[in-house]
Design an enzyme around this catalytic site. Sequence first.
Site, PDB file in Angstrom:
ATOM      1  N   HIS A   1      -1.818   3.583  -3.353  1.00 18.12           N
ATOM      2  CA  HIS A   1      -2.093   2.425  -4.210  1.00 18.12           C
ATOM      3  C   HIS A   1      -2.135   1.130  -3.404  1.00 18.12           C
ATOM      4  CE1 HIS A   1      -2.119   3.820  -8.483  1.00 18.12           C
ATOM      5  NE2 HIS A   1      -1.754   4.927  -7.853  1.00 18.12           N
TER       6      HIS A   1
ATOM      7  N   ASP B   1      -1.944  -3.199   3.392  1.00 12.92           N
ATOM      8  CA  ASP B   1      -1.387  -4.497   3.791  1.00 12.92           C
ATOM      9  C   ASP B   1      -0.042  -4.828   3.140  1.00 12.92           C
ATOM     10  OD1 ASP B   1      -2.144  -5.002   1.181  1.00 12.92           O
ATOM     11  OD2 ASP B   1      -3.283  -6.812   1.649  1.00 12.92           O
TER      12      ASP B   1
END
Length: 195
Positions: free
Chosen positions: A62, A70
Amino acid sequence: MALFYALLFALVFLIRYSAGQLKIGFYSETCPEAESIVSSVVQDAVVSDPNLAAVLLRLHFHDCFVEGCDGSILIENGPNAEKHAFGHQGVGGFEVIEKAKARLEDACPGVVSCADIVALAARDAIALSTGPSYQVPTGRRDGEVSNVTLADDMPDVSDSIQQLKTKFLHKGLSEKDLVLLSGMLSLSLSLMHLL
């Protein structure tokens, strides 16, 4: 065992879309114990709750699907934070990442990115689930933006196959990637219910 190789392929594929100059041993001089600290926290968590292995793998997916790997799914900036997106309902494992981050901050403050912690935790979760052990290139930079609207294109169980293909194509992923990642999710969710 084939499941884990498919998972490994999928994660390696997603990892190459993350920012920064990734390399094996990125923290070898700045925080040499980084990977062992994350491994220890993940091992404790998975021993306590075996379902967390699949949960951590899902968290990594996800995070990577929205803006690349990130760590932006971890940013808590109120009700409009990415983690509160409809497509992220049921995503968990945040407490494991937070615990690993706290231990890393004690050992080497401000060095290890949350994005790398998520990637390393997913790797360790796979290994603890009798999957293969593999090295993870590290050096990701943490995202600075977290907005619920960025996760609008997360795959959803109600999406048609054409909608799913379109969402994956927009992320630079192929139909084969869609099949691999969908299979990974289905099998990991099934395994969670068996444990």
